[in-house]
Motif scaffolding. Structure first.
Motif, mmCIF file in Angstrom:
data_model
loop_
_atom_site.group_PDB
_atom_site.id
_atom_site.type_symbol
_atom_site.label_atom_id
_atom_site.label_comp_id
_atom_site.label_asym_id
_atom_site.label_seq_id
_atom_site.Cartn_x
_atom_site.Cartn_y
_atom_site.Cartn_z
ATOM 1 N N TYR A 52 22.049 34.963 37.735
ATOM 2 C CA TYR A 52 23.244 35.765 37.959
ATOM 3 C C TYR A 52 24.147 35.733 36.733
ATOM 4 O O TYR A 52 24.109 34.789 35.946
ATOM 5 N N LEU A 53 24.968 36.761 36.636
ATOM 6 C CA LEU A 53 26.087 36.786 35.712
ATOM 7 C C LEU A 53 27.360 36.725 36.537
ATOM 8 O O LEU A 53 27.467 37.388 37.573
ATOM 9 N N LYS A 54 28.307 35.923 36.097
ATOM 10 C CA LYS A 54 29.616 35.836 36.748
ATOM 11 C C LYS A 54 30.629 36.465 35.813
ATOM 12 O O LYS A 54 30.820 35.983 34.694
ATOM 13 N N LEU A 55 31.250 37.543 36.237
ATOM 14 C CA LEU A 55 32.258 38.240 35.452
ATOM 15 C C LEU A 55 33.628 37.856 35.980
ATOM 16 O O LEU A 55 33.914 38.039 37.167
ATOM 17 N N LYS A 56 34.451 37.284 35.117
ATOM 18 C CA LYS A 56 35.823 36.918 35.490
ATOM 19 C C LYS A 56 36.765 37.827 34.706
ATOM 20 O O LYS A 56 36.823 37.774 33.479
ATOM 21 N N TYR A 57 37.472 38.674 35.433
ATOM 22 C CA TYR A 57 38.338 39.678 34.821
ATOM 23 C C TYR A 57 39.662 39.077 34.386
ATOM 24 O O TYR A 57 40.207 38.184 35.046
ATOM 25 N N SER A 58 40.211 39.589 33.301
ATOM 26 C CA SER A 58 41.489 39.091 32.787
ATOM 27 C C SER A 58 42.684 39.696 33.523
ATOM 28 O O SER A 58 43.758 39.101 33.547
ATOM 29 N N LYS A 59 42.512 40.877 34.115
ATOM 30 C CA LYS A 59 43.563 41.536 34.903
ATOM 31 C C LYS A 59 42.926 42.167 36.129
ATOM 32 O O LYS A 59 41.776 42.586 36.095
ATOM 33 N N ASP A 60 43.700 42.293 37.197
ATOM 34 C CA ASP A 60 43.215 42.954 38.396
ATOM 35 C C ASP A 60 42.926 44.426 38.090
ATOM 36 O O ASP A 60 43.628 45.054 37.302
ATOM 37 N N VAL A 72 36.714 38.039 40.408
ATOM 38 C CA VAL A 72 35.384 37.619 39.972
ATOM 39 C C VAL A 72 34.349 38.533 40.606
ATOM 40 O O VAL A 72 34.454 38.904 41.770
ATOM 41 N N GLU A 73 33.359 38.881 39.817
ATOM 42 C CA GLU A 73 32.282 39.767 40.259
ATOM 43 C C GLU A 73 30.949 39.115 39.872
ATOM 44 O O GLU A 73 30.843 38.498 38.814
ATOM 45 N N TYR A 74 29.958 39.237 40.738
ATOM 46 C CA TYR A 74 28.654 38.637 40.481
ATOM 47 C C TYR A 74 27.592 39.722 40.355
ATOM 48 O O TYR A 74 27.526 40.627 41.185
ATOM 49 N N LEU A 75 26.775 39.615 39.324
ATOM 50 C CA LEU A 75 25.687 40.554 39.082
ATOM 51 C C LEU A 75 24.380 39.778 39.089
ATOM 52 O O LEU A 75 24.254 38.772 38.379
ATOM 53 N N ARG A 76 23.420 40.224 39.860
ATOM 54 C CA ARG A 76 22.111 39.577 39.871
ATOM 55 C C ARG A 76 21.250 40.187 38.770
ATOM 56 O O ARG A 76 21.156 41.411 38.650
#
Length: 103
Positions: A52-60, A72-76
């Motif tokens: 997986y990739l974990k994407l943590k955004y800097s702003k909403d 946070v968003e998860y990509l398989r």
């Protein structure tokens, strides 16, 4: 949920995620008359034998594909050239497949 699969040509936008070697990313959604972007940092991990990739955004942003108020968003990772985001599925939303393009 309809279970209907739409091809990218049927959507009213084009979306891409660009990953950089310094562990940052930019997601861009382009409509006919506007463009939205969001960015942050990413990392990778393994869970239940899947990558997986974990994407943590800097702003909403509305571009964050997850249920609730998480930044946070998860990509398989499905293969070297394809990733999948099913973050909207628990709240009856769509799943998105991304395929690698070369610049």
């Amino acid at each position: 949920m309809s279970g209907k699969i739409l091809e990218k040509e049927e959507l009213d936008f084009r979306e891409s995620i660009e990953f950089f070697p310094d562990s940052t990313f930019i997601k861009q959604r382009v409509y006919q008359d506007s463009t939205s972007t969001a960015s942050g940092k990413y990392g990778s991990f393994i869970s239940d034998g899947n990558d997986y990739l974990k994407l943590k955004y800097s702003k909403d942003s509305y571009l964050i594909q997850t249920c609730g108020n998480s930044m946070v968003e998860y990509l398989r990772i499905l293969s070297e050239s394809e990733i999948y985001n099913g973050g909207y599925l628990p709240c009856d939303g769509p799943g998105y497949y991304y395929t690698r393009t070369r610049k």
